[in-house]
Design an enzyme around this catalytic site. Structure first.
Site, PDB file in Angstrom:
ATOM      1  N   LYS A   1     -46.153   1.050 -27.967  1.00 35.90           N
ATOM      2  CA  LYS A   1     -45.140   2.073 -28.202  1.00 35.90           C
ATOM      3  C   LYS A   1     -44.225   2.103 -26.982  1.00 35.90           C
ATOM      4  CE  LYS A   1     -44.709   7.007 -29.341  1.00 35.90           C
ATOM      5  NZ  LYS A   1     -45.458   8.258 -29.628  1.00 35.90           N
TER       6      LYS A   1
ATOM      7  N   SER B   1     -47.308  13.246 -33.373  1.00 40.13           N
ATOM      8  CA  SER B   1     -46.518  12.017 -33.289  1.00 40.13           C
ATOM      9  C   SER B   1     -47.162  10.785 -33.884  1.00 40.13           C
ATOM     10  CB  SER B   1     -46.149  11.733 -31.827  1.00 40.13           C
ATOM     11  OG  SER B   1     -45.207  12.663 -31.365  1.00 40.13           O
TER      12      SER B   1
ATOM     13  N   SER C   1     -43.247  10.912 -33.204  1.00 42.85           N
ATOM     14  CA  SER C   1     -42.443   9.979 -32.435  1.00 42.85           C
ATOM     15  C   SER C   1     -42.929   8.530 -32.498  1.00 42.85           C
ATOM     16  CB  SER C   1     -42.401  10.420 -30.967  1.00 42.85           C
ATOM     17  OG  SER C   1     -43.700  10.333 -30.384  1.00 42.85           O
TER      18      SER C   1
END
Length: 465
Positions: free
Chosen positions: A75, A174, A150
């Site tokens: 990520k 997220s 996210s």
């Protein structure tokens, strides 16, 4: 003939360990798929040449970790030496770290082949992944819609078959929000359950690392790996595939399950539960009762959460290192959150953290009678790309709450939770539910999730191909 992207993570890992495949095979395969669907916005950076070189290096290694040869992507909140790490922000557009974060180092030690960076919202602050520095992450079931956030890029990569599984982070939903948006499994572990990125790394204690996968078994396998990662050298022997889930199934017993559609935001925001989301909870409850579990309504009605969490999110944002120049480059919501957080006094910050711990104690006590609590994953269907644009920060925050009002409280309470698709809309889009467990109760919620998955049957692949 089965294509490589049709293999589960567990199957792929077994074949690599057994030399039925070499590390170059899945690396080349997934890189070609990533290049073909760049329009989905799953990746912030693709490092194809480095990935192929890494696959060759892994193939020559004598020690084999549990992710030997498995394609993986960080990520874009995880620093990797020599690779642009932008944190989804224009303020870090040219940032190339010299040192990798512990998670990147540990995943390398486990034998994974890194292929790049998955897209995230700016500094992971929002529940949608539409950073101004890159392309929006799009739902593979309907690319006109956003993928949530996210960890939106990671969820898209898994859903669209651009990665066999992914590691995300969850500070307020997220992992679970994008997983539920695009129809994959997302697991947020208990606070302190993992040795790296455990949630104990910051004063707010919100963010933890966790897996996203196309099946519960794959999520359990990746969780097993994450639970064994550590700053010390990784053991060379691979753990038994899906060992956590297998152990849970061997110890299967009747569970007491609470059911609720109550959100801690109900008294403060306009929370309207979509009929498809309500039906998914009802269907899951019926299936679990049919499997012999004790299913009952959970009388949970939390108070005062909204005001506390609004302050807590600002406290969390205050720690982002932004200079005056950076503040001109970041998105308005980020600048506002950081400014608001830094404007809180020391007493206000301590009172906020104290209120968060009080909410944790109350929620753990309220959920204690149950082995798991079943609730919606999302309140609404996926939102169109750009739905959050053009609003002031308070309204943007409220829109995120209206979409995902069942997520952030789990982080504040430090509990484990898993989201998985159980039904589908009339158009075929998956609809997910969430199972929240007791502290350290990952095995129980994964076992229950696997039972729901068995009831549901196989899901079709998204139509993006």
């Amino acid at each position: 003939m089965t294509e490589l992207h049709e293999l589960s993570l567990v199957e792929l890992a077994r074949m690599l360990q057994g030399d039925e495949l070499g590390p170059l095979d899945p690396t080349r395969h997934y890189l070609s798929r990533i290049a073909a669907r760049a329009d989905l916005g799953a990746f912030a950076e693709v490092t194809a040449d480095a990935a192929l070189e890494r696959a060759e290096q892994v193939a020559r290694a004598t020690a084999r970790g549990p992710l030997y040869g498995v394609p993986h992507a960080d990520k874009d909140l995880v620093a990797r030496a020599g690779v642009p790490t932008r944190y989804g922000s224009r303020s870090r557009a040219d940032h190339v770290p010299d040192v990798s974060d512990p998670l990147a180092v540990a995943l390398d030690a486990a034998g994974a082949v890194n292929v790049g960076k998955t897209a995230t919202s700016e500094f992971g602050l929002t529940g949608y992944t539409e950073p101004r520095i890159g392309s929006p992450a799009r739902d593979p079931w309907n690319p006109a819609n956003g993928a949530g956030g996210s960890s939106g890029g990671a969820a898209v990569a898994v859903s669209a078959g651009l990665l066999p599984a992914a590691v995300g982070s969850d500070g307020g939903g997220s992992i679970r929000i994008p997983a539920a948006t695009v129809g994959v499994v997302g697991l947020k572990p208990s606070r302190g359950r993992l040795p790296i990125d455990s949630g104990l790394d910051s004063p707010d204690q919100l963010a933890v690392t966790g897996p996203l996968a196309r099946s519960v078994a794959d999520a359990a396998f990746l969780f097993d790996v994450l639970a064994q990662l550590a700053p010390y050298p990784y053991a060379t022997a691979a753990p038994a595939s899906g060992s956590l889930l297998d152990a849970a199934r061997r110890a299967a017993q009747t569970s007491r399950i609470g059911v609720t559609t109550v959100s801690p935001w109900d008294d403060d925001e306009d929370i309207r539960l979509d009929p498809d989301a309500r039906e998914a909870v009802a269907r899951a409850a019926t299936w679990l009762a049919g499997d012999g579990h004790e299913v009952e309504d959970a009388p949970w009605r939390p108070r005062g959460y909204a005001a506390m969490f609004r302050r807590l999110w600002r406290v969390s944002a205050a720690r982002i290192p932004l200079s005056d120049t950076d503040s001109d480059l970041v998105e308005p919501l980020t600048a506002w959150l950081v400014q608001q957080g830094r404007g809180l006094s020391g007493i206000e910050t301590l009172e906020t953290l104290s209120a968060a711990r009080a909410f944790e104690r109350q929620t753990v006590a309220a959920f204690a009678p149950y082995d798991a609590v079943l609730m919606p994953a999302l309140a609404q269907s996926p939102r169109p790309v750009g739905w959050y644009d053009g609003h002031d920060p308070l309204r943007t925050f409220a829109l995120q709450v209206e979409y995902a009002p069942y997520s952030s409280f789990v982080n504040v309470a430090g509990l484990p939770a898993v989201t998985l698709p159980v039904t589908a809309t009339a158009s075929g889009h998956p609809v997910s539910v969430q199972l929240v467990g007791r502290p350290g109760g990952e095995a129980t919620i994964l076992s229950l999730a696997a039972q729901l998955e068995d009831r549901r049957g196989a899901l079709p692949h998204p139509p993006v191909w």
